[in-house]
Design a protein around this motif. Structure first.
Motif, PDB file in Angstrom:
ATOM      1  N   ILE A  11      83.568  32.193  -8.038  1.00 62.46           N
ATOM      2  CA  ILE A  11      82.340  32.675  -7.205  1.00 62.46           C
ATOM      3  C   ILE A  11      81.785  31.403  -6.474  1.00 62.46           C
ATOM      4  O   ILE A  11      82.015  30.555  -6.851  1.00 62.46           O
ATOM      5  CB  ILE A  11      81.281  33.009  -7.639  1.00 62.46           C
ATOM      6  N   SER A  12      81.295  31.479  -4.776  1.00 58.22           N
ATOM      7  CA  SER A  12      80.373  30.679  -4.217  1.00 58.22           C
ATOM      8  C   SER A  12      79.468  30.858  -2.660  1.00 58.22           C
ATOM      9  O   SER A  12      79.591  32.691  -3.039  1.00 58.22           O
ATOM     10  CB  SER A  12      82.276  30.129  -3.323  1.00 58.22           C
ATOM     11  N   PHE A  13      79.410  29.848  -2.418  1.00 61.19           N
ATOM     12  CA  PHE A  13      78.327  30.291  -1.780  1.00 61.19           C
ATOM     13  C   PHE A  13      78.306  29.393  -0.585  1.00 61.19           C
ATOM     14  O   PHE A  13      78.635  27.898  -1.100  1.00 61.19           O
ATOM     15  CB  PHE A  13      76.947  30.715  -1.813  1.00 61.19           C
ATOM     16  N   PRO A  14      77.646  29.246   0.432  1.00 64.29           N
ATOM     17  CA  PRO A  14      78.562  28.043   1.933  1.00 64.29           C
ATOM     18  C   PRO A  14      76.443  27.647   1.611  1.00 64.29           C
ATOM     19  O   PRO A  14      75.152  27.955   1.656  1.00 64.29           O
ATOM     20  CB  PRO A  14      78.357  29.045   3.726  1.00 64.29           C
ATOM     21  N   VAL A  15      76.689  26.618   2.257  1.00 60.83           N
ATOM     22  CA  VAL A  15      75.328  25.802   2.141  1.00 60.83           C
ATOM     23  C   VAL A  15      75.457  25.518   3.927  1.00 60.83           C
ATOM     24  O   VAL A  15      75.784  24.570   4.100  1.00 60.83           O
ATOM     25  CB  VAL A  15      75.372  24.569   1.362  1.00 60.83           C
ATOM     26  N   LYS A  30      78.707  24.239   0.016  1.00 61.03           N
ATOM     27  CA  LYS A  30      79.192  25.184  -0.521  1.00 61.03           C
ATOM     28  C   LYS A  30      78.556  24.873  -1.574  1.00 61.03           C
ATOM     29  O   LYS A  30      79.094  23.241  -2.156  1.00 61.03           O
ATOM     30  CB  LYS A  30      80.131  25.795  -0.429  1.00 61.03           C
ATOM     31  N   ARG A  31      78.544  25.712  -2.218  1.00 66.26           N
ATOM     32  CA  ARG A  31      78.908  25.692  -4.424  1.00 66.26           C
ATOM     33  C   ARG A  31      79.336  26.506  -4.889  1.00 66.26           C
ATOM     34  O   ARG A  31      79.698  27.415  -4.287  1.00 66.26           O
ATOM     35  CB  ARG A  31      77.205  25.760  -4.437  1.00 66.26           C
ATOM     36  N   ASP A  32      80.157  26.209  -5.819  1.00 68.08           N
ATOM     37  CA  ASP A  32      80.760  26.234  -6.123  1.00 68.08           C
ATOM     38  C   ASP A  32      80.962  27.148  -7.549  1.00 68.08           C
ATOM     39  O   ASP A  32      79.771  25.734  -8.642  1.00 68.08           O
ATOM     40  CB  ASP A  32      82.515  26.040  -6.360  1.00 68.08           C
ATOM     41  N   PRO A 372      82.736  36.167  -3.835  1.00 71.59           N
ATOM     42  CA  PRO A 372      84.062  35.682  -3.776  1.00 71.59           C
ATOM     43  C   PRO A 372      84.169  33.855  -3.906  1.00 71.59           C
ATOM     44  O   PRO A 372      83.244  33.610  -2.808  1.00 71.59           O
ATOM     45  CB  PRO A 372      84.618  36.538  -3.116  1.00 71.59           C
ATOM     46  N   LEU A 373      85.360  33.656  -4.599  1.00 71.62           N
ATOM     47  CA  LEU A 373      85.767  32.359  -4.255  1.00 71.62           C
ATOM     48  C   LEU A 373      86.037  31.687  -2.888  1.00 71.62           C
ATOM     49  O   LEU A 373      86.633  32.568  -1.733  1.00 71.62           O
ATOM     50  CB  LEU A 373      87.518  31.361  -4.886  1.00 71.62           C
ATOM     51  N   ILE A 374      85.094  30.839  -2.336  1.00 71.50           N
ATOM     52  CA  ILE A 374      85.673  30.613  -1.028  1.00 71.50           C
ATOM     53  C   ILE A 374      86.133  29.226  -1.432  1.00 71.50           C
ATOM     54  O   ILE A 374      86.034  28.046  -1.628  1.00 71.50           O
ATOM     55  CB  ILE A 374      84.127  29.863  -0.445  1.00 71.50           C
ATOM     56  N   GLU A 375      88.025  29.056  -0.994  1.00 72.80           N
ATOM     57  CA  GLU A 375      88.424  27.703  -0.768  1.00 72.80           C
ATOM     58  C   GLU A 375      87.794  26.870   0.189  1.00 72.80           C
ATOM     59  O   GLU A 375      87.322  26.645   0.773  1.00 72.80           O
ATOM     60  CB  GLU A 375      89.659  28.176  -0.141  1.00 72.80           C
ATOM     61  N   GLY A 376      88.255  25.151  -0.757  1.00 72.51           N
ATOM     62  CA  GLY A 376      87.973  24.012  -0.239  1.00 72.51           C
ATOM     63  C   GLY A 376      87.555  23.509  -0.979  1.00 72.51           C
ATOM     64  O   GLY A 376      86.435  23.781  -1.711  1.00 72.51           O
ATOM     65  N   PRO A 377      86.537  21.810  -0.268  1.00 65.44           N
ATOM     66  CA  PRO A 377      85.849  21.140  -1.551  1.00 65.44           C
ATOM     67  C   PRO A 377      84.300  21.109  -0.890  1.00 65.44           C
ATOM     68  O   PRO A 377      83.750  22.203   0.240  1.00 65.44           O
ATOM     69  CB  PRO A 377      86.170  19.683  -0.848  1.00 65.44           C
ATOM     70  N   CYS A 378      83.526  20.725  -2.193  1.00 60.55           N
ATOM     71  CA  CYS A 378      81.727  21.517  -1.727  1.00 60.55           C
ATOM     72  C   CYS A 378      81.270  20.021  -1.163  1.00 60.55           C
ATOM     73  O   CYS A 378      80.327  20.559  -0.563  1.00 60.55           O
ATOM     74  CB  CYS A 378      82.063  22.164  -2.893  1.00 60.55           C
TER      75      CYS A 378
END
Length: 380
Positions: A11-15, A30-32, A372-378
């Motif tokens: 799971i993810s959310f944007p910051v 973002k946080r994962d 849902p998952l957000i691809e890429g580095p946090c």
């Protein structure tokens, strides 16, 4: 109670930019997290959290394929047996090393959740402990690289909320780090504990430059000045002043902690239950630390699952140190993943475990679906 299914849920959310924090490992965008769901043949479901390792999709894939294949059909109550099997087949031979340790951590936490459900006990009781107060410090993705006066303002907000200890993010430059620490010390006075975390960004020369000022400001520990593999740097830094070093967040399993303890340069042990091997391995690490008269001060990961589990763990050992309170400005994984917050701070700056079965939280399935998952580095 046998393992019928094992699934990872990344799971993810944007910051947003106005909530982003810059520290030694970059700026948060973002946080994962990787949640781990274990279902048994009698219908129980246990939840754990594996650290994302900056690549949550890869950790989830490892859980859904290799770990699932290794543990299906095992007795879910046999946490030591499951741990040993995954270690033998995936860490000790030609497995994925750190990634496998993260994955195993989430699985192990979920199995302890299932054991608690089977007994009807809170986790701390299953671990042999009691619901005692655990002192907390203000940590998480907060108190980062900002102007000294703004950092002092943020520090005072956390003190006003009840925290009696703070962890500042250093690892910028010695001059700027010293200015920030001094500003916070002036603002909060002498009664508040100040800890600092360099997130592996210092050189030995940096430590030499900051150590006199950190001693002057009565800093309680200097956390992870170097990567865990740089044992010579830890040895050199331990001779440069009286502020003790802290480490362990990025040490995996009791075997890496054994080396850390044998080197003798660290005064505070910091296993993360979602990294080092779960509750099972963290209990072993606590026992090793106890024999050396060291406390355990766990690093906390992203979600309410890890945070609440960590408090129960600290109540189950004889050498608890600090709980890392997450004061990140925006963290729905902390605030909305479960039916209640993972902890509350009391008037003395301490936390206690939730009562009820397991860690005392019910997971919100709708929240998981909506993140849902957000691809890429946090961190960038």
């Amino acid at each position: 109670m046998r393992i019928a299914d094992l699934r990872a849920v990344p799971i993810s959310f944007p910051v947003p930019a106005d909530k982003s924090v810059t520290l030694g490992i970059g700026r948060s965008v973002k946080r994962d997290a990787v949640l781990v769901r274990v279902e048994t043949d009698d219908g129980r479901v246990g939840w754990g959290e594996a650290h994302h390792g900056r690549c949550p999709g890869a950790i989830a894939k490892l859980i859904d394929t290799t770990l699932r294949e290794l543990v299906l059909g095992f007795d879910a109550a046999d946490v030591h047996g499951v741990w040993a099997r995954v270690y033998k087949m995936q860490l000790a031979s030609h497995g994925m090393g750190a990634a496998a340790a993260l994955a195993l951590s989430g699985l192990d936490i979920a199995l302890w959740d299932l054991r608690s459900q089977a007994t009807g006990w809170p986790l701390y009781r299953l671990l042999g402990g009691t619901a005692k107060p655990i002192k907390a410090y203000a940590g998480g993705i907060a108190l980062g690289w900002q102007a000294p006066e703004l950092l002092a303002e943020e520090a005072l907000q956390h003190v006003g909320a009840g925290y009696r200890a703070l962890k500042l993010r250093v690892g910028d430059t010695p001059v700027r780090d010293i200015a920030r620490v001094r500003a916070v010390r002036r603002a909060v006075g002498d009664a508040i504990d100040i800890l600092v975390d360099a997130n592996t960004a210092y050189s030995v020369d940096d430590v030499r430059r900051v150590m006199p000022a950190y001693e002057e400001c009565a800093v309680g520990w200097l956390e992870e000045p170097f990567p865990p593999q740089d044992r010579r740097a830890y040895a050199a830094a331990a001779r440069l002043g009286r502020v003790p070093l802290a480490a362990g967040e990025n040490h995996y399993t009791r075997y890496e902690f054994q080396t850390l303890f044998e080197d003798g340069h660290v005064g505070f042990a910091q296993p993360d239950l979602s990294k080092t091997g779960g509750v099972t391995e963290a209990m072993r690490i606590a026992a090793m630390a106890s024999a050396l008269k060291l406390s355990v001060n766990p690093h906390t990961s992203a979600t309410a699952i890890n945070m609440a589990t960590t408090i129960h763990y600290l109540c189950g050992v004889d050498n608890p140190g600090y709980f890392e309170g997450d004061v990140t400005a925006l963290n729905p994984f902390r605030d909305q993943l479960a039916d209640r917050l993972p902890y509350a701070l009391d008037a003395n700056g301490c936390v206690r475990p939730h009562e009820g079965v397991g860690i005392g939280l019910a997971i919100d399935q709708d929240f998981i679906r909506d993140h849902p998952l957000i691809e890429g580095p946090c961190y960038v």
